[in-house]
Design an enzyme around this catalytic site. Structure first.
Site, PDB file in Angstrom:
ATOM      1  N   SER A 234      -7.471  -2.032   2.363  1.00 20.42           N
ATOM      2  CA  SER A 234      -6.597  -1.391   1.385  1.00 20.42           C
ATOM      3  C   SER A 234      -7.407  -0.962   0.179  1.00 20.42           C
ATOM      4  O   SER A 234      -8.400  -1.599  -0.170  1.00 20.42           O
ATOM      5  CB  SER A 234      -5.488  -2.358   0.961  1.00 20.42           C
ATOM      6  OG  SER A 234      -5.774  -2.891  -0.321  1.00 20.42           O
ATOM      7  N   LYS A 235      -6.960   0.114  -0.444  1.00 23.46           N
ATOM      8  CA  LYS A 235      -7.790   0.662  -1.513  1.00 23.46           C
ATOM      9  C   LYS A 235      -7.757  -0.217  -2.760  1.00 23.46           C
ATOM     10  O   LYS A 235      -8.639  -0.127  -3.602  1.00 23.46           O
ATOM     11  CB  LYS A 235      -7.413   2.106  -1.832  1.00 23.46           C
ATOM     12  CG  LYS A 235      -6.078   2.320  -2.471  1.00 23.46           C
ATOM     13  CD  LYS A 235      -5.952   3.805  -2.867  1.00 23.46           C
ATOM     14  CE  LYS A 235      -4.531   4.132  -3.243  1.00 23.46           C
ATOM     15  NZ  LYS A 235      -4.324   5.550  -3.496  1.00 23.46           N
ATOM     16  N   ARG A 236      -6.758  -1.071  -2.853  1.00 24.75           N
ATOM     17  CA  ARG A 236      -6.718  -1.964  -4.011  1.00 24.75           C
ATOM     18  C   ARG A 236      -7.698  -3.131  -3.857  1.00 24.75           C
ATOM     19  O   ARG A 236      -8.247  -3.626  -4.814  1.00 24.75           O
ATOM     20  CB  ARG A 236      -5.301  -2.504  -4.229  1.00 24.75           C
ATOM     21  CG  ARG A 236      -4.512  -1.716  -5.262  1.00 24.75           C
ATOM     22  CD  ARG A 236      -3.049  -2.055  -5.277  1.00 24.75           C
ATOM     23  NE  ARG A 236      -2.337  -1.565  -4.105  1.00 24.75           N
ATOM     24  CZ  ARG A 236      -2.112  -0.291  -3.827  1.00 24.75           C
ATOM     25  NH1 ARG A 236      -2.535   0.632  -4.616  1.00 24.75           N
ATOM     26  NH2 ARG A 236      -1.445   0.086  -2.758  1.00 24.75           N
TER      27      ARG A 236
END
Ligand code: GLU
Length: 468
Positions: A234-236
């Site tokens: 996930s980009k977070r």
């Protein structure tokens, strides 16, 4: 029938490595079947509609070898709004869709279940279009929907378990499920190759294809990629932006090779293979059903192998962005006019065997182009203790007396300095290396000193001595 595949990203401002993998899988499939690759930008979310994001997608594709001009498109989903509306109108007109004014709260109140799907309350209320009324697809009450999937086989879904899903909002705007299908129909897509997270959408989308009178495509849902904790990337949480890897100095060839090894392996006992082998041998049918671990350490080791395999002039060429800086890569610490191509060319082969990211080149060569080396404090503390002052003095004197300023005599001179003090070469080298390069690790010392030259070497040794 010509095979037509598509890559259909929604612009998000960065290009996910998983998207790169999907794009390549589509690209390879098209290549293997003399097919056509279509790029469609799914830009219907108005908040996500920046031209530079589309440009980012196109240049990311370019970087991994899906070059502009060699595919069909880009098409923009937003330009097909009329087709989406027409499809919704048709489904409504044929009784395959109905208007519904239920709120989520009302459904929960009726069913007493927080997690339930839609309960079909408006199915037979014959509501017309109007404020607050969404259009829902009427899913069949019986039978099953069998998805023909190159990766997953024949996943089968019972129709009565598929809720009546929304295809258009009350303002008439289409939802993903509908717009995506209508565009695939318009673009005559024969194979939909995408991430497994879309598998739950697939029976719904297949029902839409059938309701709109078309033959559904062949599907291929590829398991997602996960981090070391087995969580979906996930980009977070994770480093997922392809551009980030590019700017750190991963080679496109290494990245492509690595991405295709996620869940698949070429023939023979090998992992690093020419792209042509992947193009010839990759089979979606063979992709492992388990999520694939995106191992950044392994990718990095791979990258090092790819870097070492470059010819010297290729290596110099791929280093160039880090030696001058670009829009997205920071400029190196030296003044541009201090950079000297000949110096770089003579030491580049020494660096090539040592780095695994192109960005590392800067730290390896900066001391040639800076007036003073960058002083790494940890290195300084480690090296400048004990006999350091004496070693620096003695080395400067010994070097100064040399007639031949080249690696061999330099090494011999330093060895003598050590021998006189009963020190191993490594011990004697450490303060000299830190004085001249600023760091404890780097290029082979004596070759570096040869290139750096007598005057600068002596000045740095004396300056470090004075600073002790
Ligand atoms: N825009 C969708 C996505 O990026 C496309 C999914 C598909 O390939 O159908 O997830």
């Amino acid at each position: 029938m010509t095979v037509r595949v598509r890559f259909a990203p929604s612009p998000t401002g960065m290009f996910h490595v998983g998207s790169a993998r999907s794009a390549l899988q589509n690209w390879i499939y098209a290549h293997q079947h003399d097919g056509v690759f279509v790029l469609r930008i799914e830009d219907t979310d108005a908040a996500r509609n920046r031209p530079e994001w589309t440009e980012g997608i196109i240049s990311a594709l370019d970087w991994i070898g899906i070059e502009r001009g060699s595919y069909e498109g880009p098409y923009f989903q937003s330009s097909y709004a009329q087709d989406h509306t027409a499809a919704a109108t048709r489904l409504y007109g044929e009784g395959r869709a109905y208007y519904c004014d239920c709120t989520r709260d009302a459904v929960i109140a009726r069913t007493g279940n927080q997690h339930t799907g839609y309960d079909g309350f408006c199915r037979d209320r014959a509501l017309g279009p109007g404020e607050g009324r969404a259009l829902r697809f009427r899913t069949p009450d019986e039978g099953e929907t069998i998805v023909d999937d190159l990766v997953r086989g024949k996943p089968t879904f019972e129709n009565k378990l598929i809720e009546d899903f929304v295809i258009a909002r009350s303002d008439g705007s289409p939802l993903f499920l509908l717009a995506n299908v209508v565009d695939d129909m318009t673009m005559r897509i024969t194979h939909v190759i995408r991430a497994e997270e879309h598998l739950p959408n697939t029976p719904k989308q297949q029902l839409l294809w059938e309701a709109l009178g078309a033959t559904p495509p062949v599907w291929a849902h590829v398991p997602v990629i996960v981090n070391e904790k087995r969580q979906k990337l996930s980009k977070r949480r994770d480093k997922v932006a392809l551009e980030g890897y590019r700017d750190e100095g991963y080679l496109a060839a290494a990245m492509k090779n690595y991405l295709m090894l996620l869940g698949w392996a070429p023939s023979g006992d090998r992992e690093i293979v020419p792209w042509q082998v992947v193009l010839d041998e990759y089979r979606l049918e063979e992709v492992n059903h388990a999520p694939a671990f995106f191992d950044v350490k392994k990718l990095r080791a791979f990258n090092g192998d790819y870097i070492r395999a470059l010819a010297p002039e290729e290596f110099a060429a791929v280093c160039a962005p880090w030696l001058s800086g670009t829009e997205t890569i920071p400029a190196p610490p030296w003044r541009p006019e201090a950079f000297d191509v000949d110096t770089f060319t003579s030491v580049a082969p020494l660096a090539q065997t040592r780095i695994s990211l192109l960005s590392e080149i800067v730290d390896y060569v900066d001391f040639f182009f800076l007036d003073e080396p960058v002083r790494d404090e940890a290195s300084w503390v480690k090296a400048m203790k004990g006999d350091a002052a004496e070693i620096l003095d003695a080395t400067a004197d010994a070097f100064e007396a040399l007639d031949d300023w080249s690696a061999e005599p330099l090494k011999a001179a330093l060895e003598r300095v050590g021998l006189e003090r009963e020190l191993k070469l490594g011990k004697t080298q450490a303060p000299v290396r830190v004085a001249v390069t600023g760091r404890t690790v780097g290029l082979p010392l004596f070759e570096s000193l040869e290139v750096l030259g007598r005057e600068r070497t002596l000045r740095r040794l004396r300056a470090a001595r004075a600073a002790l």
